[in-house]
Design a protein around this motif. Sequence first.
Motif, PDB file in Angstrom:
ATOM      1  N   SER A  40      -5.305   2.733  -0.807  1.00  0.00           N
ATOM      2  CA  SER A  40      -5.140   2.025  -2.283  1.00  0.00           C
ATOM      3  C   SER A  40      -3.929   1.061  -1.651  1.00  0.00           C
ATOM      4  O   SER A  40      -3.316   1.439  -0.674  1.00  0.00           O
ATOM      5  N   ILE A  41      -3.298  -0.242  -2.049  1.00  0.00           N
ATOM      6  CA  ILE A  41      -2.690  -0.602  -1.567  1.00  0.00           C
ATOM      7  C   ILE A  41      -1.030   0.449  -1.505  1.00  0.00           C
ATOM      8  O   ILE A  41       0.045  -0.449  -1.364  1.00  0.00           O
ATOM      9  N   GLU A  42      -1.565   0.881  -2.794  1.00  0.00           N
ATOM     10  CA  GLU A  42       0.186   1.663  -2.484  1.00  0.00           C
ATOM     11  C   GLU A  42       0.647   2.565  -2.150  1.00  0.00           C
ATOM     12  O   GLU A  42       1.633   3.028  -1.949  1.00  0.00           O
ATOM     13  N   HIS A  43      -0.587   3.190  -0.328  1.00  0.00           N
ATOM     14  CA  HIS A  43      -0.079   3.318   0.348  1.00  0.00           C
ATOM     15  C   HIS A  43       1.103   2.967   1.483  1.00  0.00           C
ATOM     16  O   HIS A  43       1.203   3.561   2.446  1.00  0.00           O
ATOM     17  N   TYR A  44       0.712   1.662   1.069  1.00  0.00           N
ATOM     18  CA  TYR A  44       1.123   0.312   2.183  1.00  0.00           C
ATOM     19  C   TYR A  44       2.229  -0.214   1.901  1.00  0.00           C
ATOM     20  O   TYR A  44       1.910  -1.116   0.766  1.00  0.00           O
ATOM     21  N   ARG A  45       3.127   0.036   1.466  1.00  0.00           N
ATOM     22  CA  ARG A  45       4.387  -0.911   0.712  1.00  0.00           C
ATOM     23  C   ARG A  45       3.971  -2.516   1.445  1.00  0.00           C
ATOM     24  O   ARG A  45       4.051  -2.686   2.552  1.00  0.00           O
ATOM     25  N   ALA A  46       4.533  -3.490   0.196  1.00  0.00           N
ATOM     26  CA  ALA A  46       4.527  -4.737   0.716  1.00  0.00           C
ATOM     27  C   ALA A  46       5.323  -4.959   2.589  1.00  0.00           C
ATOM     28  O   ALA A  46       5.084  -6.509   2.520  1.00  0.00           O
ATOM     29  N   GLU A  47       6.835  -4.294   2.049  1.00  0.00           N
ATOM     30  CA  GLU A  47       7.719  -4.515   2.549  1.00  0.00           C
ATOM     31  C   GLU A  47       7.108  -4.368   4.025  1.00  0.00           C
ATOM     32  O   GLU A  47       8.017  -4.445   5.027  1.00  0.00           O
ATOM     33  N   SER A  48       6.495  -3.079   3.848  1.00  0.00           N
ATOM     34  CA  SER A  48       6.101  -2.571   5.520  1.00  0.00           C
ATOM     35  C   SER A  48       5.762  -3.855   6.470  1.00  0.00           C
ATOM     36  O   SER A  48       4.785  -4.493   6.433  1.00  0.00           O
ATOM     37  N   LYS A  49       5.841  -3.623   7.825  1.00  0.00           N
ATOM     38  CA  LYS A  49       6.191  -4.983   8.637  1.00  0.00           C
ATOM     39  C   LYS A  49       4.288  -3.591   9.763  1.00  0.00           C
ATOM     40  O   LYS A  49       4.505  -2.771   9.972  1.00  0.00           O
ATOM     41  N   GLY A  50       3.650  -4.873  10.133  1.00  0.00           N
ATOM     42  CA  GLY A  50       2.666  -4.718  10.832  1.00  0.00           C
ATOM     43  C   GLY A  50       1.355  -4.101  10.706  1.00  0.00           C
ATOM     44  O   GLY A  50       1.651  -3.419   9.590  1.00  0.00           O
ATOM     45  N   VAL A  51       0.648  -3.833  10.876  1.00  0.00           N
ATOM     46  CA  VAL A  51      -0.787  -3.158  10.269  1.00  0.00           C
ATOM     47  C   VAL A  51       0.078  -1.699  10.390  1.00  0.00           C
ATOM     48  O   VAL A  51      -0.097  -1.229  11.791  1.00  0.00           O
TER      49      VAL A  51
END
Length: 247
Positions: A133-144
């Motif tokens: 889900s999107i919660e796994h990857y924070r919006a501010e984290s950079k790169g794939v």
Amino acid sequence: MIFDEKFISKLKNARSLVFFTGAGISAESGIPTFRGKDGIWNKLKPEELANFNAFLKNPDMVWEWYQYRRKIVNESKPNPGHTAIKDFENHYDVSVVTQNVDNLHGRAGSNNIYELHGNIERNYCIDCLKPFSIEHYRAESKGVPKCLECGGLVRPDVVWFGEMLPQKIFADAERKAEHCDICFIAGTSAVVYPAAYIPVSARQHGAFLVEINIESTEISHHVDYSIFGNSGEILPEIYKAARSFFN
Ligand code: OAD
């Protein structure tokens, strides 16, 4: 708002409605459309962003573009057009067949949603297909990001150009279109196939077609009734007219 008499009579006698929606229905929520004035594809190239080969070539750039779009979606809310579609469920059997990935119909509370192009709130690993889900990857984290299981690249769970639509969802949506009394085509340019077969199927099986758009489109000549204006204003007015039959 005064509507065409034939349409009002159809609405009075209808039991099942399909809403085939596109980016225009979310425009009043502040989410840019793809085509037309200020459309995303006027400035950016779909083949460089919404395409699997582009993702393999430049995964960070594609990922970051989707993170940017997620930010816009997160900051937006369903508008009165989405809410009116949900409200029709009080009196009709309603199916929402959408090309949008923004989940605003879901957030408005619609129950029967067929997402033909996926959902931007989900991701999956291109190697092991594990969903995230999107919660796994924070919006501010950079790169794939990499898959937490196998280390593969994680992509958004949306349909890119050249990819198959989710087959069962499309088949179920088509069945709904074949059995509906009225098919509303709201806020879509109706040029992207196979999604745009939905109103065609509805028409072939005898549904009354009503288009709601700020301007005429490819499908305008094939519908029974075109209503020009903002879907966030017109849909609540149609719902108001429908509600009066049931009082
Ligand atoms: P488009 O951007 O092609 O069309 C949006 C439509 O909404 C246009 O016909 C506008 O005139 C209309 N519109 C804009 N504002 C409106 C408003 N307030 N009320 C009513 N209508 C309004 O978007 P889609 O038809 O959704 O696919 O595009 C289809 C697909 O092409 C998308 O799902 C996406 C895109 O490339 C993929 O990424 C695979």
